[in-house]
Design a protein around this motif. Sequence first.
Motif, PDB file in Angstrom:
ATOM      1  N   UNK A 227       0.820  -1.206   0.000  1.00  0.00           N
ATOM      2  CA  UNK A 227       0.000   0.000   0.000  1.00  0.00           C
ATOM      3  C   UNK A 227       0.856   1.260   0.000  1.00  0.00           C
ATOM      4  N   UNK A 228       0.703   2.086  -1.040  1.00  0.00           N
ATOM      5  CA  UNK A 228       1.482   3.315  -1.176  1.00  0.00           C
ATOM      6  C   UNK A 228       0.832   4.438  -0.382  1.00  0.00           C
ATOM      7  N   UNK A 229       1.602   5.074   0.469  1.00  0.00           N
ATOM      8  CA  UNK A 229       1.091   6.140   1.329  1.00  0.00           C
ATOM      9  C   UNK A 229       0.762   7.399   0.534  1.00  0.00           C
ATOM     10  N   UNK A 230      -0.114   8.211   1.119  1.00  0.00           N
ATOM     11  CA  UNK A 230      -0.459   9.512   0.549  1.00  0.00           C
ATOM     12  C   UNK A 230       0.557  10.586   0.915  1.00  0.00           C
ATOM     13  N   UNK A 231       1.534  10.242   1.754  1.00  0.00           N
ATOM     14  CA  UNK A 231       2.419  11.258   2.324  1.00  0.00           C
ATOM     15  C   UNK A 231       3.898  11.019   2.075  1.00  0.00           C
ATOM     16  N   UNK A 232       4.244   9.993   1.292  1.00  0.00           N
ATOM     17  CA  UNK A 232       5.645   9.608   1.097  1.00  0.00           C
ATOM     18  C   UNK A 232       6.514  10.785   0.657  1.00  0.00           C
ATOM     19  N   UNK A 233       7.612  10.954   1.342  1.00  0.00           N
ATOM     20  CA  UNK A 233       8.550  12.029   1.021  1.00  0.00           C
ATOM     21  C   UNK A 233       9.966  11.579   1.360  1.00  0.00           C
ATOM     22  N   UNK A 234      10.908  11.841   0.461  1.00  0.00           N
ATOM     23  CA  UNK A 234      12.322  11.648   0.770  1.00  0.00           C
ATOM     24  C   UNK A 234      13.062  12.876   0.247  1.00  0.00           C
ATOM     25  N   UNK A 235      13.957  13.414   1.067  1.00  0.00           N
ATOM     26  CA  UNK A 235      14.669  14.630   0.676  1.00  0.00           C
ATOM     27  C   UNK A 235      16.090  14.597   1.212  1.00  0.00           C
ATOM     28  N   UNK A 236      16.991  15.255   0.508  1.00  0.00           N
ATOM     29  CA  UNK A 236      18.375  15.416   0.960  1.00  0.00           C
ATOM     30  C   UNK A 236      18.730  16.887   0.856  1.00  0.00           C
ATOM     31  N   UNK A 237      19.364  17.401   1.914  1.00  0.00           N
ATOM     32  CA  UNK A 237      19.777  18.798   1.970  1.00  0.00           C
ATOM     33  C   UNK A 237      21.283  18.849   2.211  1.00  0.00           C
ATOM     34  N   UNK A 238      22.001  19.559   1.352  1.00  0.00           N
ATOM     35  CA  UNK A 238      23.467  19.664   1.433  1.00  0.00           C
ATOM     36  C   UNK A 238      23.847  21.140   1.566  1.00  0.00           C
ATOM     37  N   UNK A 239      24.483  21.495   2.701  1.00  0.00           N
ATOM     38  CA  UNK A 239      24.787  22.917   2.918  1.00  0.00           C
ATOM     39  C   UNK A 239      26.225  23.309   2.592  1.00  0.00           C
ATOM     40  N   UNK A 240      27.071  22.344   2.219  1.00  0.00           N
ATOM     41  CA  UNK A 240      28.414  22.665   1.756  1.00  0.00           C
ATOM     42  C   UNK A 240      29.406  23.107   2.803  1.00  0.00           C
ATOM     43  N   UNK A 241      29.065  23.019   4.088  1.00  0.00           N
ATOM     44  CA  UNK A 241      29.946  23.527   5.149  1.00  0.00           C
ATOM     45  C   UNK A 241      31.277  22.790   5.210  1.00  0.00           C
TER      46      UNK A 241
END
Length: 398
Positions: A227-241
């Motif tokens: 069952x595929x969710x209505x809310x699926x999210x995957x994210x990556x954030x790269x700040x370069x520090x």
Amino acid sequence: MPHDHASTRDSDPLAWPTGFRAYTGHGGLREHGDDISVVVSDRPATSAAMFTQSLFAGPAVVLSRVHAAGQKLRAVTTLANNANVATGRQGEENAAEVVRRVAGIVGVPQDEVLVGSTGVIGRPLPMDTIRAHFDETAQQGLAAFRATPLDVARAMMTTDTRPKTAVRTVGQARIVGVAKGVGMLEPNMATMLAYVFTDAELAPSDLDGALRTAVDHTFNCLSVDTDTSTSDTVAVIANGAAGPVDPTRFAEALADLCLDLTRQLASDGEGATKLLRVTVGGAGDPTQAKRIAKSVVNSPLVKTAVHGADPNWGRVLMAIGKNTDDTTIVPGKVTVSFGDIEVYPEEPEADTLDRLVALMRQDEVDIVITLGLGSAEATVYGCDLSADYVRVNADYTT
């Protein structure tokens, strides 16, 4: 109210990468415990994200898609225990208000904030308690941001039994991931909720390519209940520090981290007692390999056999054979093994049964299939099916 967490030290392997900070607190979404989290970079960042393809995608997903398109997300906020899905215009306004309030607290533009919402579908957010929570947090400002990755992973949980975190390094850069999800879990592009934060410096195209490749081979190879969710999210954030890193090495590390989280999610599937891993080799192409592997890992009869440690290999053949449109599959070319023991076409000797049962009683069960058609291969991840899965989901809203 935001909780006072001990500050993480640089020596802590689960500390945030340089330039990230977070907080968690109780906003009234559930009766007890933290249910709101925010993670933010103290400097501009590059980002990539993927979202559910569900036709009933929630307001959080719809709004976050727009913000993610700019590839400059700096903050992620998550509301646990309420999906804010099928809540109409009010749900859209509530998601936008959450983003607006978080952006004000952390001091970033609204279009650099991603919002995730997970839990029961069809119930409006308790905005009165959420507003009060954010009003109090705003008074404290960034001084309240002392939560660890483990704190954030806990605050994201719904029916999860344990938090999911992972960390990898690439040169001087660190990659830290948090995830949640144990049910309504058949990723069709992304996964439940999974966020990755890194101080590596990468071009937007390299970051996006690395994420999509990693998702395809990890989260999109995961299923608990089809069952595929209505809310699926995957994210990556790269700040370069931490400065630039080799894109290839980063992509490899990101994929390894995502696989780690995938295994944790599969192992903690609702009611699960075992991790089930199905590998299909000798396929004509990768799509065929993944399709057949998922057909096996999603079969209720295979999953219950794994739960009962019953080496019923006939159910595996059934799960392969029900792909009736795949006319390239020839039964005479197929082999099936449980672990390292072949069960088809060479049926094991009677004295091998005890070894098979012992193998299937382990915490991780491997089913290996070869199709004899080519060189493509895919591995998918799932879990057994127990009575506890029924109990959890039969009483989910009551």
